[in-house]
Design a protein around this motif. Sequence first.
Motif, PDB file in Angstrom:
ATOM      1  N   THR A 118     -34.193  15.640  16.856  1.00 23.84           N
ATOM      2  CA  THR A 118     -33.359  16.099  15.736  1.00 23.84           C
ATOM      3  C   THR A 118     -34.209  16.289  14.480  1.00 23.84           C
ATOM      4  N   PHE A 119     -35.219  15.431  14.314  1.00 22.43           N
ATOM      5  CA  PHE A 119     -36.033  15.506  13.091  1.00 22.43           C
ATOM      6  C   PHE A 119     -37.361  16.214  13.328  1.00 22.43           C
ATOM      7  N   GLY A 120     -37.386  17.042  14.371  1.00 21.95           N
ATOM      8  CA  GLY A 120     -38.534  17.954  14.568  1.00 21.95           C
ATOM      9  C   GLY A 120     -39.776  17.317  15.163  1.00 21.95           C
ATOM     10  N   LEU A 121     -39.641  16.147  15.776  1.00 20.89           N
ATOM     11  CA  LEU A 121     -40.818  15.534  16.404  1.00 20.89           C
ATOM     12  C   LEU A 121     -40.977  16.094  17.812  1.00 20.89           C
ATOM     13  N   LYS A 122     -42.218  16.025  18.308  1.00 18.83           N
ATOM     14  CA  LYS A 122     -42.444  16.394  19.706  1.00 18.83           C
ATOM     15  C   LYS A 122     -42.299  15.116  20.523  1.00 18.83           C
ATOM     16  N   VAL A 123     -41.479  15.201  21.553  1.00 20.00           N
ATOM     17  CA  VAL A 123     -41.243  13.991  22.348  1.00 20.00           C
ATOM     18  C   VAL A 123     -41.971  14.078  23.680  1.00 20.00           C
ATOM     19  N   GLU A 124     -42.777  13.071  23.940  1.00 18.90           N
ATOM     20  CA  GLU A 124     -43.323  12.920  25.285  1.00 18.90           C
ATOM     21  C   GLU A 124     -42.448  11.873  25.966  1.00 18.90           C
ATOM     22  N   TRP A 125     -41.721  12.340  26.989  1.00 18.14           N
ATOM     23  CA  TRP A 125     -40.783  11.438  27.667  1.00 18.14           C
ATOM     24  C   TRP A 125     -41.513  10.656  28.748  1.00 18.14           C
ATOM     25  N   LEU A 126     -41.411   9.355  28.692  1.00 17.40           N
ATOM     26  CA  LEU A 126     -41.932   8.527  29.788  1.00 17.40           C
ATOM     27  C   LEU A 126     -40.691   8.027  30.540  1.00 17.40           C
ATOM     28  N   ASN A 127     -40.328   8.785  31.581  1.00 13.42           N
ATOM     29  CA  ASN A 127     -39.085   8.481  32.288  1.00 13.42           C
ATOM     30  C   ASN A 127     -39.278   7.344  33.285  1.00 13.42           C
ATOM     31  N   VAL A 128     -38.406   6.382  33.193  1.00 11.37           N
ATOM     32  CA  VAL A 128     -38.481   5.198  34.056  1.00 11.37           C
ATOM     33  C   VAL A 128     -37.157   5.144  34.818  1.00 11.37           C
ATOM     34  N   PRO A 129     -37.189   4.949  36.153  1.00 15.54           N
ATOM     35  CA  PRO A 129     -35.916   4.874  36.881  1.00 15.54           C
ATOM     36  C   PRO A 129     -35.010   3.804  36.282  1.00 15.54           C
ATOM     37  N   TRP A 130     -33.720   4.135  36.197  1.00 15.82           N
ATOM     38  CA  TRP A 130     -32.756   3.189  35.622  1.00 15.82           C
ATOM     39  C   TRP A 130     -32.750   1.894  36.435  1.00 15.82           C
ATOM     40  N   GLY A 131     -32.830   0.784  35.747  1.00 12.66           N
ATOM     41  CA  GLY A 131     -32.866  -0.520  36.425  1.00 12.66           C
ATOM     42  C   GLY A 131     -34.273  -1.097  36.466  1.00 12.66           C
ATOM     43  N   GLN A 132     -35.247  -0.267  36.070  1.00  8.55           N
ATOM     44  CA  GLN A 132     -36.631  -0.774  36.049  1.00  8.55           C
ATOM     45  C   GLN A 132     -37.162  -0.856  34.625  1.00  8.55           C
ATOM     46  N   ALA A 133     -38.130  -1.748  34.439  1.00 12.87           N
ATOM     47  CA  ALA A 133     -38.804  -1.843  33.137  1.00 12.87           C
ATOM     48  C   ALA A 133     -40.007  -0.909  33.156  1.00 12.87           C
TER      49      ALA A 133
END
Length: 401
Positions: A118-133
């Motif tokens: 929303t505030f114009g940042l570039k997001v690098e997504w580190l996707n983690v399966p739900w239920g895991q840390a």
Amino acid sequence: MAGEDSAGREKAIKIGDRIEMKKQYLISPGPTPVPEEALLEMAKAIMHHRTPQFSSIFAECSAGLQELYKTSQPVLMLASSGTGAMEASIVNLFSPGETVLVVNAGKFGERWGKISETFGLKVEWLNVPWGQAVSPSAVAEALNRNPKIAAVLVQGSETSTTVAHPIMELAKLTHDKDTLIIVDGITSVGVVDMPMDGWGIDVLLTGSQKALMLPPGLAFIALSEKAWKKSKTVKQPKFYFDLARELKNQKEKTTAYTPAVSLICGLRKILEMLFAEGLENTYKRHDILARSVRAGTAALGLAPLAPDSPANSATGVFVPKGVDGGKLVKDLRDNYGVTFAGGQDDLKGKIIRIAHLGYFDTFDMITAISSIEMALAKHGHPVRMGEGVAAAQAVLNARYI
Ligand SMILES: Cc1ncc(COP(=O)(O)O)c(C=O)c1O
């Protein structure tokens, strides 16, 4: 309406053709129950905020929050829900175009990314399966791969999946770099020890309606020296959440705008209660309550959502096959009078989340497990009544022996 109180909470239950009084139990991960001591404090006549009386209460709260956060930095109080403090971190610390690494392990990780975009940042997504840390090595790799990453954005506890992330290990990765580590501690501050200065956390934020046992409406945020320094270089429009302006005011024991006066009066009482218990004991209480719920649900054969890194804030478990989790949670709330949280997105209808953060004690957990046993039996799942309760009791009785 008959049978409801002024807030619309049902106070009666229809059993066959009878109406019976119903007691309500709130066992959701926020809002959490508010102790009577704080409710009474907040019921007192409102005072003006530009007065020596309020400044003195404000100063006590500031000092108490620093003790809770274990930081020498000021902990700012904002009149907003927790998300306000998340937004405040983004708008005060990053200019448009900067890159952040978002640990996306559930709904609240996703929120970090949405606010950043929303505030114009570039997001690098580190996707983690739900239920895991998240694993610290995955974060380390991402940081090595892209030296432009200005910050790691993470939750202490990802409430949607009831996972605890390894914050101490993650903070070590950014310690000697310009990179910041920003921790949404909304369901971890006051639940587990999270010493901000000791671990080198750059931003630690939380909200009032979780382990701080207050109604929603206050957010708290502290910045490290490194973060304050970076904030001075940031070009990003902001007004209400301008933390430099808040800092200037809060150093003078006041706020830039009208504070949530009654909530802050309640906060003083809550901090007094927490320090009377002793923070170490508070964390131990959360730990044993969490373990009792894990034991109770395991005895009922309910599979945990976060088996490897469970949070001490809440426990998510899968409902058995053939049981509609949505209907189970609704029945528990509407007929048994016990409010839990269900699942969101892909987990909708599949899980139940049992809270144990804030104003909870032994017999809240017994209520939680026994009501789930009863409702499961009603919903067609074979349970031997008392098995879950017995397993929880075996853990909880250690508190008294
Ligand atoms: C980990 C976490 N982050 C953020 C939020 C959002 O906080 P709020 O609803 O107070 O804005 C929540 C609320 O449940 C949460 O648990």
